[in-house]
Design an enzyme around this catalytic site. Structure first.
Site, short mmCIF file in Angstrom:
data_model
loop_
_atom_site.label_atom_id
_atom_site.label_comp_id
_atom_site.label_asym_id
_atom_site.label_seq_id
_atom_site.Cartn_x
_atom_site.Cartn_y
_atom_site.Cartn_z
N LYS A 24 0.83 -1.21 0.00
CA LYS A 24 0.00 0.00 0.00
C LYS A 24 0.86 1.26 0.00
O LYS A 24 0.62 2.19 -0.75
CB LYS A 24 -0.93 0.03 1.23
CG LYS A 24 -1.96 -1.08 1.24
CD LYS A 24 -2.97 -0.89 2.36
CE LYS A 24 -2.38 -0.99 3.76
NZ LYS A 24 -1.87 -2.32 4.11
N ARG A 98 -9.10 0.80 9.32
CA ARG A 98 -8.73 -0.60 9.50
C ARG A 98 -9.80 -1.35 10.28
O ARG A 98 -9.66 -2.55 10.49
CB ARG A 98 -7.43 -0.67 10.29
CG ARG A 98 -6.21 -1.01 9.44
CD ARG A 98 -5.01 -0.81 10.31
NE ARG A 98 -3.89 -1.63 9.97
CZ ARG A 98 -2.76 -1.12 9.46
NH1 ARG A 98 -2.68 0.16 9.16
NH2 ARG A 98 -1.74 -1.90 9.25
N ARG A 132 11.66 -6.76 3.94
CA ARG A 132 11.55 -5.30 3.83
C ARG A 132 12.56 -4.62 4.75
O ARG A 132 12.81 -5.07 5.86
CB ARG A 132 10.13 -4.88 4.21
CG ARG A 132 9.90 -3.40 4.23
CD ARG A 132 8.45 -3.06 4.08
NE ARG A 132 7.64 -3.39 5.25
CZ ARG A 132 6.32 -3.20 5.29
NH1 ARG A 132 5.69 -2.69 4.25
NH2 ARG A 132 5.64 -3.51 6.37
N ARG A 177 11.90 -3.35 10.45
CA ARG A 177 10.94 -2.90 11.46
C ARG A 177 10.67 -4.03 12.43
O ARG A 177 10.54 -5.18 12.03
CB ARG A 177 9.63 -2.52 10.77
CG ARG A 177 9.51 -1.07 10.42
CD ARG A 177 8.35 -0.80 9.49
NE ARG A 177 7.07 -1.36 9.92
CZ ARG A 177 5.93 -1.21 9.23
NH1 ARG A 177 5.92 -0.50 8.11
NH2 ARG A 177 4.81 -1.75 9.64
N ARG A 188 -0.26 -9.98 12.44
CA ARG A 188 -0.88 -8.81 11.79
C ARG A 188 -1.84 -9.26 10.67
O ARG A 188 -2.88 -8.65 10.46
CB ARG A 188 0.21 -7.89 11.21
CG ARG A 188 0.97 -7.13 12.30
CD ARG A 188 2.25 -6.54 11.77
NE ARG A 188 2.04 -5.48 10.82
CZ ARG A 188 2.96 -5.07 9.94
NH1 ARG A 188 4.13 -5.64 9.90
NH2 ARG A 188 2.69 -4.09 9.12
P1 AMP Z 1 1.28 -0.06 9.08
O1 AMP Z 1 2.62 0.50 8.78
O2 AMP Z 1 0.16 0.64 8.36
O3 AMP Z 1 1.21 -1.56 8.91
O4 AMP Z 1 1.01 0.24 10.64
C1 AMP Z 1 1.86 -0.24 11.64
C2 AMP Z 1 1.09 -0.47 12.93
O5 AMP Z 1 0.50 0.77 13.39
C3 AMP Z 1 -0.09 -1.44 12.83
O6 AMP Z 1 0.32 -2.79 12.96
C4 AMP Z 1 -0.97 -1.01 13.97
O7 AMP Z 1 -0.47 -1.43 15.22
C5 AMP Z 1 -0.81 0.51 13.94
N1 AMP Z 1 -1.82 1.15 13.05
C6 AMP Z 1 -1.60 1.79 11.88
N2 AMP Z 1 -2.76 2.24 11.36
C7 AMP Z 1 -3.74 1.85 12.23
C8 AMP Z 1 -5.16 1.99 12.25
N3 AMP Z 1 -5.82 2.61 11.27
N4 AMP Z 1 -5.84 1.48 13.31
C9 AMP Z 1 -5.20 0.87 14.33
N5 AMP Z 1 -3.87 0.68 14.36
C10 AMP Z 1 -3.14 1.18 13.33
#
Ligand code: AMP
Length: 232
Positions: A24, A98, A132, A177, A188
């Site tokens: 994304k 989400r 990654r 990460r 996840r």
């Molecule tokens: P991402 O890089 O988008 O995968 O986000 C990393 C982490 O941030 C996720 O695994 C969640 O713990 C948190 N996170 C990011 N966006 C959201 C969201 N919209 N709602 C809840 N947690 C989020």
């Protein structure tokens, strides 16, 4: 080709859906540049707070480190602020909403025009995400793996000069990460299936969802992706 885009032919209130690690961020950042609209990503905001070890950051970390979602109220506030500050003339939301409550909160603020659902087999996502690497200085993302299977050909995304970030020029800053480690990625993905996947149906009822199977690298597929953002 990107420079030729005429903005009025494209939607500009856009959500990207898809499992964590499907790509994304790669598509959102490039499409946002092409359409000259902001790329709003809750994940980056959350990581910034964690890196600065603010009070909020410490609270976020207790969720993200184990692959859990941060409570809805906290992320909804972040997005409301971002949309107010930078999203007035369009945006690409990456990583939000989400959950159904997040989508409902968004509906109260703004009318979404297009949802792109990026799809990929889970096993390929696990391979890709564990390869990654992210620049700890500027957040630019790379990938070490060349995935070639089941008709999919995803070349690695490497820095042009070894161990040097293309974007900020710093050396030896590429890191994995914490939440890209395999066991966290699998958790996840489970959270994604349970809490985020229902959003596809939620938006499908409005006829605004377009599916985009990620069968290759972002450089090759970006033109096809941008086609899906065009107004019908
Ligand atoms: P991402 O890089 O988008 O995968 O986000 C990393 C982490 O941030 C996720 O695994 C969640 O713990 C948190 N996170 C990011 N966006 C959201 C969201 N919209 N709602 C809840 N947690 C989020």
């Amino acid at each position: 080709m990107l420079a030729q885009i005429t903005k009025r032919f494209f939607h500009n209130k856009i959500i990207l859906l898809g499992a964590p690690g499907v790509g994304k961020g790669s598509y959102a950042s490039r499409a946002a540049k092409a359409l000259n609209i902001p790329h709003l990503t809750t994940g980056d905001f959350i990581r910034k707070e964690i890196a600065e070890q603010t009070e909020l950051g410490k609270e976020f970390q207790s969720y993200t480190s184990s692959g859990k979602l941060v409570p809805d109220k906290l992320v909804i506030d972040i997005v409301k602020n971002a949309l107010n500050n930078e999203g007035k003339n369009g945006f690409i939301l990456d990583g939000f909403p989400r959950t159904i409550p997040q989508a409902k909160a968004l509906d109260e603020i703004i009318s979404i025009e297009r949802v792109i659902n990026l799809t990929q087999k889970e096993e390929i996502i696990v391979q890709k995400v564990s390869s990654r690497r992210v620049c700890s200085n500027c957040g630019h993302t790379y990938n070490l793996a060349h995935i070639k299977q089941d008709g999919i050909d995803m070349p690695p995304l490497l820095p042009k000069i070894e161990n040097t970030c293309d974007t900020c020029g710093k050396e030896n800053t590429l890191e994995q990460r914490e939440d890209d480690k395999e066991e966290v990625v699998r958790h996840r993905l489970k959270v994604y299936r349970e809490q985020t996947e229902p959003l596809i149906k939620y938006y499908e009822n409005r006829g605004i969802v377009r599916n985009f199977p990620v069968t290759g690298g972002v450089k090759a597929l970006l033109p096809q992706f941008l086609e899906l953002l065009k107004k019908d």
